[in-house]
Enzyme design. Structure first.
Site, PDB file in Angstrom:
ATOM      1  N   CYS A  36      -9.955  -5.496   3.478  1.00  0.00           N
ATOM      2  CA  CYS A  36     -10.879  -6.397   2.794  1.00  0.00           C
ATOM      3  C   CYS A  36     -12.018  -6.787   3.725  1.00  0.00           C
ATOM      4  CB  CYS A  36     -10.141  -7.620   2.295  1.00  0.00           C
ATOM      5  SG  CYS A  36      -9.067  -8.318   3.524  1.00  0.00           S
TER       6      CYS A  36
ATOM      7  N   GLU B  52     -17.989  -2.923  -2.787  1.00  0.00           N
ATOM      8  CA  GLU B  52     -16.859  -2.618  -1.908  1.00  0.00           C
ATOM      9  C   GLU B  52     -16.327  -1.228  -2.253  1.00  0.00           C
ATOM     10  OE1 GLU B  52     -13.108  -4.949  -2.349  1.00  0.00           O
ATOM     11  OE2 GLU B  52     -13.241  -5.093  -0.161  1.00  0.00           O
TER      12      GLU B  52
ATOM     13  N   LYS C  52       5.251 -10.806  -5.889  1.00  0.00           N
ATOM     14  CA  LYS C  52       5.157  -9.493  -6.533  1.00  0.00           C
ATOM     15  C   LYS C  52       4.391  -8.541  -5.629  1.00  0.00           C
ATOM     16  CE  LYS C  52       2.268  -7.546  -9.370  1.00  0.00           C
ATOM     17  NZ  LYS C  52       2.311  -6.190  -8.760  1.00  0.00           N
TER      18      LYS C  52
HETATM   19  P1  NAI Z   1      -5.810  -5.124  -7.809  1.00  0.00           P
HETATM   20  O1  NAI Z   1      -6.544  -6.387  -7.589  1.00  0.00           O
HETATM   21  O2  NAI Z   1      -5.687  -4.608  -9.200  1.00  0.00           O
HETATM   22  O3  NAI Z   1      -4.302  -5.228  -7.230  1.00  0.00           O
HETATM   23  C1  NAI Z   1      -3.847  -6.179  -6.317  1.00  0.00           C
HETATM   24  C2  NAI Z   1      -2.582  -6.840  -6.845  1.00  0.00           C
HETATM   25  O4  NAI Z   1      -2.875  -7.531  -8.046  1.00  0.00           O
HETATM   26  C3  NAI Z   1      -1.448  -5.877  -7.195  1.00  0.00           C
HETATM   27  O5  NAI Z   1      -0.222  -6.464  -6.863  1.00  0.00           O
HETATM   28  C4  NAI Z   1      -1.565  -5.759  -8.702  1.00  0.00           C
HETATM   29  O6  NAI Z   1      -0.352  -5.436  -9.321  1.00  0.00           O
HETATM   30  C5  NAI Z   1      -1.976  -7.166  -9.066  1.00  0.00           C
HETATM   31  N1  NAI Z   1      -2.664  -7.294 -10.367  1.00  0.00           N
HETATM   32  C6  NAI Z   1      -3.456  -6.390 -10.988  1.00  0.00           C
HETATM   33  N2  NAI Z   1      -3.892  -6.873 -12.172  1.00  0.00           N
HETATM   34  C7  NAI Z   1      -3.362  -8.107 -12.306  1.00  0.00           C
HETATM   35  C8  NAI Z   1      -3.446  -9.116 -13.301  1.00  0.00           C
HETATM   36  N3  NAI Z   1      -4.170  -8.954 -14.414  1.00  0.00           N
HETATM   37  N4  NAI Z   1      -2.795 -10.273 -13.101  1.00  0.00           N
HETATM   38  C9  NAI Z   1      -2.085 -10.492 -11.989  1.00  0.00           C
HETATM   39  N5  NAI Z   1      -1.949  -9.565 -11.013  1.00  0.00           N
HETATM   40  C10 NAI Z   1      -2.586  -8.390 -11.156  1.00  0.00           C
HETATM   41  O7  NAI Z   1      -6.472  -4.033  -6.896  1.00  0.00           O
HETATM   42  P2  NAI Z   1      -6.443  -2.434  -7.041  1.00  0.00           P
HETATM   43  O8  NAI Z   1      -6.779  -2.005  -8.427  1.00  0.00           O
HETATM   44  O9  NAI Z   1      -5.208  -1.922  -6.479  1.00  0.00           O
HETATM   45  O10 NAI Z   1      -7.667  -2.061  -6.101  1.00  0.00           O
HETATM   46  C11 NAI Z   1      -8.986  -2.139  -6.621  1.00  0.00           C
HETATM   47  C12 NAI Z   1      -9.957  -2.616  -5.601  1.00  0.00           C
HETATM   48  O11 NAI Z   1      -9.623  -3.934  -5.209  1.00  0.00           O
HETATM   49  C13 NAI Z   1      -9.983  -1.846  -4.314  1.00  0.00           C
HETATM   50  O12 NAI Z   1     -10.762  -0.690  -4.407  1.00  0.00           O
HETATM   51  C14 NAI Z   1     -10.570  -2.850  -3.388  1.00  0.00           C
HETATM   52  O13 NAI Z   1     -11.961  -2.874  -3.544  1.00  0.00           O
HETATM   53  C15 NAI Z   1      -9.992  -4.166  -3.878  1.00  0.00           C
HETATM   54  N6  NAI Z   1      -8.810  -4.588  -3.105  1.00  0.00           N
HETATM   55  C16 NAI Z   1      -8.950  -5.565  -2.180  1.00  0.00           C
HETATM   56  C17 NAI Z   1      -7.881  -5.926  -1.395  1.00  0.00           C
HETATM   57  C18 NAI Z   1      -8.006  -6.979  -0.352  1.00  0.00           C
HETATM   58  O14 NAI Z   1      -7.305  -6.906   0.652  1.00  0.00           O
HETATM   59  N7  NAI Z   1      -8.824  -7.993  -0.553  1.00  0.00           N
HETATM   60  C19 NAI Z   1      -6.601  -5.258  -1.496  1.00  0.00           C
HETATM   61  C20 NAI Z   1      -6.522  -4.281  -2.544  1.00  0.00           C
HETATM   62  C21 NAI Z   1      -7.608  -3.960  -3.294  1.00  0.00           C
END
Ligand code: NAI
Ligand code: MG
Length: 497
Positions: A299, A396, A189
């Site tokens: 990240c 972060e 996804k």
């Molecule tokens: P997120 O963790 O919500 O999104 C990442 C993925 O998880 C997306 O595909 C989203 O659709 C999915 N997702 C969201 N809620 C879910 C759930 N309950 N169950 C399963 N999948 C789910 O991150 P978001 O809101 O886009 O970004 C928020 C913060 O997360 C950012 O500000 C950053 O701090 C961090 N982040 C870290 C990343 C990394 O590379 N480690 C990448 C993106 C965000």
């Protein structure tokens, strides 16, 4: 049937056909509920197009397709052939580099130069794991003359993979590469903010000859499709990259469903440490790249910068000049370094942190405001005189915002650097080998860069200590995330009992 493609254009490619359906069983299909959602260009805040939204029903269909392939064609496919498919896919990705990079710039906002580098890395990852496909080996274990025992590294099964928007295509490759090389099938996804590039890659998956159902790509929201995937009773493993908050939810969903295996690559607040004896110009270049690369949406971003007191003032002054030279603007211009943040939500989150920093009394060295009047652009921002208790030093931010503080001794900085719930990456800048290795040994982080930063490579394992995650991606280490050991033990002699 609702349309599953649209004509789009970019300044680089001119017109092209963009798939917009869910990619299941090697076909683009509309979602069962007929729902779609808009894809936004973060440079202009305009709608690019809409794509189909997967709901629980579509997740069921995609998982069933992956299960059928796993038990059928894919099991009958030789490791050598799995490798050939991956290598072919890597070739096709390279052949379509301009298109994939342009779509990435359009949808994510990253500069075209950086997007091209991403696509090159994507091909590198896929080809690398293609090479591993026929090198997944077990062992013969000799315990006594009456038994013959061997182990096999078997695939886990159907893998649900959930990826973020910061490196849409690169995260796609990190996830499917090791899963496919080891004989699993996949339902992946993409992030709702950036669905487009993976759908083009899906078309290339079909062209590469993968049997239907081996790799399924669905577009949809985390709370619906992502949650359904992580709670699914017929998904054997879930791999996730994204926020620590969602990482926890995924572990809970796995625990309360079928105890599927979980690997997580989560947030970070990585320290980048500059000693008095560092080559200051080199260090500034790496610190600048460490925090402002990909608009700070990494990240592993080096977001906590610690400078030894002897060079602190000089460093801050010169780093400011370096940051001001980063070109912010239209991602399609070849000399742009920094484009917009990915979404209004991320823009608001980051501006919120900038306000926090100002309120808490940190010094704004440069930036701190919106850039331009359209699109989610933020000025490269540096805070100095940041203390450990400030939010901008602890949380972060995931944007072009850097927090700087001063330190005196090596002992002190190891302690301070480790003062975080995270442990993803870190950087050390010094000419002294002993200092470098001693500090590297002391840091609790999955990656330590010495006299460089953000230099990821498909051969080098990457992943987090502490709340930055579990499991490792890239390198040989990632294979362990996608295999399970079967021990087969056979009696050669007579019955014992
Ligand atoms: P997120 O963790 O919500 O999104 C990442 C993925 O998880 C997306 O595909 C989203 O659709 C999915 N997702 C969201 N809620 C879910 C759930 N309950 N169950 C399963 N999948 C789910 O991150 P978001 O809101 O886009 O970004 C928020 C913060 O997360 C950012 O500000 C950053 O701090 C961090 N982040 C870290 C990343 C990394 O590379 N480690 C990448 C993106 C965000
Ligand atoms: Mg977008």
């Amino acid at each position: 049937m609702a349309s599953v493609s649209v004509e789009l254009h970019t300044p680089i490619t001119g017109k092209f056909t963009q798939p917009t359906g869910l990619f299941i069983n090697n076909e683009f299909v509309p979602g069962v509920d007929g729902r779609t959602f808009e894809v936004i260009n973060p440079s202009t805040e305009e709608v690019i197009t809409s794509v189909h939204e997967a709901t629980e029903k579509d997740v069921d269909i995609a998982v069933a397709a992956a299960r059928k392939a796993f038990e059928g064609t894919w099991k009958q496919t030789t490791p050598e052939q799995r490798g050939k498919y991956l290598v072919k896919l890597a070739d096709l990705i390279e052949e379509n580099k301009d298109l994939l990079a342009a779509v990435e710039s359009l949808d994510n906002g990253k500069s075209i130069t950086m997007a091209r580098a991403d696509v090159g890395a994507v091909a590198g990852v896929i080809r690398y794991y293609g090479g591993w496909a026929d090198k997944i080996e077990g062992k013969v274990i000799d315990t006594n003359p009456d038994t013959f025992t061997y182990t096999k590294q078997e695939p886990i099964g159907v893998c649900g993979q959930i990826i973020p928007w910061n490196f849409p295509l690169l995260m796609f490759s990190w996830k499917i590469g090791p899963a496919i090389a080891t004989g699993n099938t996949v339902v992946i996804k993409t992030a709702e903010q950036t669905p487009l590039s993976a759908l083009i890659a899906a078309r290339l998956i079909k062209e590469a000859g993968f049997p239907p159902g081996v790799i399924n790509v669905i577009t949809g929201f985390g709370k619906i499709a992502g949650a359904a995937l992580s709670a699914h009773m017929d998904v054997d493993k879930v791999a996730f990259t994204g926020s620590t908050v969602v990482g926890r939810q995924i572990m809970k969903a796995a625990a309360s469903s079928n105890l599927k295996k979980v690997t997580l690559e989560l947030g970070g607040k990585s320290p980048n440490i500059i000693f008095n004896d560092a080559d200051i110009e080199n260090a500034i270049s790496w610190v600048n790249f460490g925090i402002f690369f990909n608009h700070g949406q990494c990240c592993c971003a080096g977001s906590r910068v610690y400078v030894q007191s002897g060079i602190y003032d000089k460093f801050v002054e010169r780093f400011k000049a370096r940051a001001l030279a980063n070109k912010v603007g239209d991602p399609f211009l070849p000399d742009t370094f920094q484009g917009p943040q990915v979404s209004q939500l991320q823009y608001d989150r980051i501006m919120g942190y900038i306000q926090e920093g100002k309120k808490a009394g940190a010094t704004v060295v440069t930036g701190g405001e919106r850039h331009g009047d359209k699109g989610y652009f933020i000025q490269p921002t540096i805070f100095s005189n940041v203390t450990e208790d400030m939010k901008i030093m602890q949380e972060e931010i995931f944007g072009p915002v850097c927090s700087i503080a001063k330190f005196d001794t090596e002992e002190e900085i190891i302690k301070t650097a480790n003062n975080s719930i995270y442990g993803l990456a870190s950087g050390i800048h010094t000419k002294d080998l002993n200092t470098a290795i001693r500090v590297a040994n002391g840091l609790r982080a999955g990656t330590v860069w010495i006299n460089q930063y953000n230099m990821l490579h498909h051969q080098i394992p990457f992943g987090g200590y502490k709340e930055s995650g579990m499991g490792r991606e890239l390198g040989e280490a990632a294979l362990a995330n996608y295999t399970q050991v079967k021990s087969v033990s056979m009696r050669l002699g007579n019955a014992l009992f």
